[in-house]
Design a protein around this motif. Sequence first.
Motif, PDB file in Angstrom:
ATOM      1  N   SER A  68       4.858   0.597 -10.122  1.00  0.00           N
ATOM      2  CA  SER A  68       4.891  -0.426 -11.160  1.00  0.00           C
ATOM      3  C   SER A  68       3.753  -1.404 -10.886  1.00  0.00           C
ATOM      4  CB  SER A  68       6.254  -1.145 -11.173  1.00  0.00           C
ATOM      5  OG  SER A  68       6.531  -1.721  -9.918  1.00  0.00           O
ATOM      6  N   ASN A  69       3.661  -2.472 -11.702  1.00  0.00           N
ATOM      7  CA  ASN A  69       2.621  -3.481 -11.507  1.00  0.00           C
ATOM      8  C   ASN A  69       1.229  -2.835 -11.477  1.00  0.00           C
ATOM      9  OD1 ASN A  69       1.479  -6.022 -11.027  1.00  0.00           O
ATOM     10  ND2 ASN A  69       1.761  -5.860  -8.811  1.00  0.00           N
ATOM     11  N   SER A  70       0.967  -1.987 -12.457  1.00  0.00           N
ATOM     12  CA  SER A  70      -0.325  -1.276 -12.563  1.00  0.00           C
ATOM     13  C   SER A  70      -0.643  -0.457 -11.314  1.00  0.00           C
ATOM     14  CB  SER A  70      -1.458  -2.265 -12.849  1.00  0.00           C
ATOM     15  OG  SER A  70      -1.232  -2.943 -14.059  1.00  0.00           O
ATOM     16  N   GLY A  71       0.397   0.057 -10.669  1.00  0.00           N
ATOM     17  CA  GLY A  71       0.214   0.909  -9.500  1.00  0.00           C
ATOM     18  C   GLY A  71       0.129   0.161  -8.192  1.00  0.00           C
ATOM     19  N   ARG A  72       0.337  -1.153  -8.218  1.00  0.00           N
ATOM     20  CA  ARG A  72       0.220  -1.942  -6.991  1.00  0.00           C
ATOM     21  C   ARG A  72       1.563  -2.247  -6.341  1.00  0.00           C
ATOM     22  NH1 ARG A  72      -5.004  -5.739  -8.355  1.00  0.00           N
ATOM     23  NH2 ARG A  72      -6.452  -3.974  -8.494  1.00  0.00           N
ATOM     24  N   SER A  73       2.631  -1.735  -6.909  1.00  0.00           N
ATOM     25  CA  SER A  73       3.963  -1.814  -6.308  1.00  0.00           C
ATOM     26  C   SER A  73       4.552  -0.415  -6.300  1.00  0.00           C
ATOM     27  CB  SER A  73       4.870  -2.758  -7.101  1.00  0.00           C
ATOM     28  OG  SER A  73       4.397  -4.077  -7.045  1.00  0.00           O
ATOM     29  N   LEU A  74       5.038  -0.012  -5.137  1.00  0.00           N
ATOM     30  CA  LEU A  74       5.574   1.339  -4.972  1.00  0.00           C
ATOM     31  C   LEU A  74       7.000   1.293  -4.461  1.00  0.00           C
ATOM     32  CD1 LEU A  74       2.609   3.004  -3.004  1.00  0.00           C
ATOM     33  CD2 LEU A  74       2.897   2.859  -5.497  1.00  0.00           C
ATOM     34  N   LEU A  75       7.790   2.244  -4.898  1.00  0.00           N
ATOM     35  CA  LEU A  75       9.083   2.556  -4.296  1.00  0.00           C
ATOM     36  C   LEU A  75       8.894   3.943  -3.701  1.00  0.00           C
ATOM     37  CD1 LEU A  75      12.015   1.619  -3.893  1.00  0.00           C
ATOM     38  CD2 LEU A  75      12.587   2.894  -5.960  1.00  0.00           C
ATOM     39  N   ALA A  76       9.196   4.077  -2.408  1.00  0.00           N
ATOM     40  CA  ALA A  76       8.828   5.318  -1.732  1.00  0.00           C
ATOM     41  C   ALA A  76       9.785   5.648  -0.599  1.00  0.00           C
ATOM     42  CB  ALA A  76       7.412   5.183  -1.174  1.00  0.00           C
ATOM     43  N   HIS A  77       9.792   6.919  -0.238  1.00  0.00           N
ATOM     44  CA  HIS A  77      10.436   7.366   0.987  1.00  0.00           C
ATOM     45  C   HIS A  77       9.366   7.321   2.070  1.00  0.00           C
ATOM     46  CE1 HIS A  77      13.593   8.837  -1.658  1.00  0.00           C
ATOM     47  NE2 HIS A  77      14.347   8.949  -0.572  1.00  0.00           N
ATOM     48  N   TYR A  78       9.642   6.576   3.124  1.00  0.00           N
ATOM     49  CA  TYR A  78       8.716   6.474   4.251  1.00  0.00           C
ATOM     50  C   TYR A  78       9.407   7.030   5.478  1.00  0.00           C
ATOM     51  CZ  TYR A  78       5.285   4.829   7.514  1.00  0.00           C
ATOM     52  OH  TYR A  78       4.304   4.806   8.488  1.00  0.00           O
ATOM     53  N   ARG A  79       8.657   7.776   6.258  1.00  0.00           N
ATOM     54  CA  ARG A  79       9.239   8.313   7.491  1.00  0.00           C
ATOM     55  C   ARG A  79       8.220   8.236   8.613  1.00  0.00           C
ATOM     56  NH1 ARG A  79       8.209  12.798   4.288  1.00  0.00           N
ATOM     57  NH2 ARG A  79       6.814  14.351   5.198  1.00  0.00           N
ATOM     58  N   ASN A  80       8.759   8.068   9.809  1.00  0.00           N
ATOM     59  CA  ASN A  80       7.938   8.184  11.009  1.00  0.00           C
ATOM     60  C   ASN A  80       8.833   8.643  12.154  1.00  0.00           C
ATOM     61  OD1 ASN A  80       9.164   5.866  12.181  1.00  0.00           O
ATOM     62  ND2 ASN A  80       7.526   4.515  11.472  1.00  0.00           N
TER      63      ASN A  80
END
Length: 108
Positions: A68-80
């Motif tokens: 969202s926000n023109s691609g500057r806000s992400l909802l994501a799965h992050y793993r490490n």
Amino acid sequence: MTIKTDKLSDPAVRAFVTALNSHDRESFLDLLSPGATMADDGSDRNLDEWIDREIFSSNGHIDVDNESNSGRSLLAHYRNDTWGEMVTRWDFTVDTDGRISRFETGQA
């Protein structure tokens, strides 16, 4: 359903995700403005220490679910390797020169 990295709207964010997922520290750092800052779960962190610990020494990887926000806000799965996988949010401030001056992340 994840968004393919090459389909992310903002060029700086797309390059950030690409560098992070390919563990390309040099390209990652080149994307950041001099003096760039970041926050994790609402607290400012030391950028160099954080990216070493949370991304590069622990095999960080991000799969974007939504932008969202023109691609500057992400909802994501992050793993490490340290924390496993979690749903996270990422917000980016991109300067006029196309470099990232700040990013904020945390559990969604």
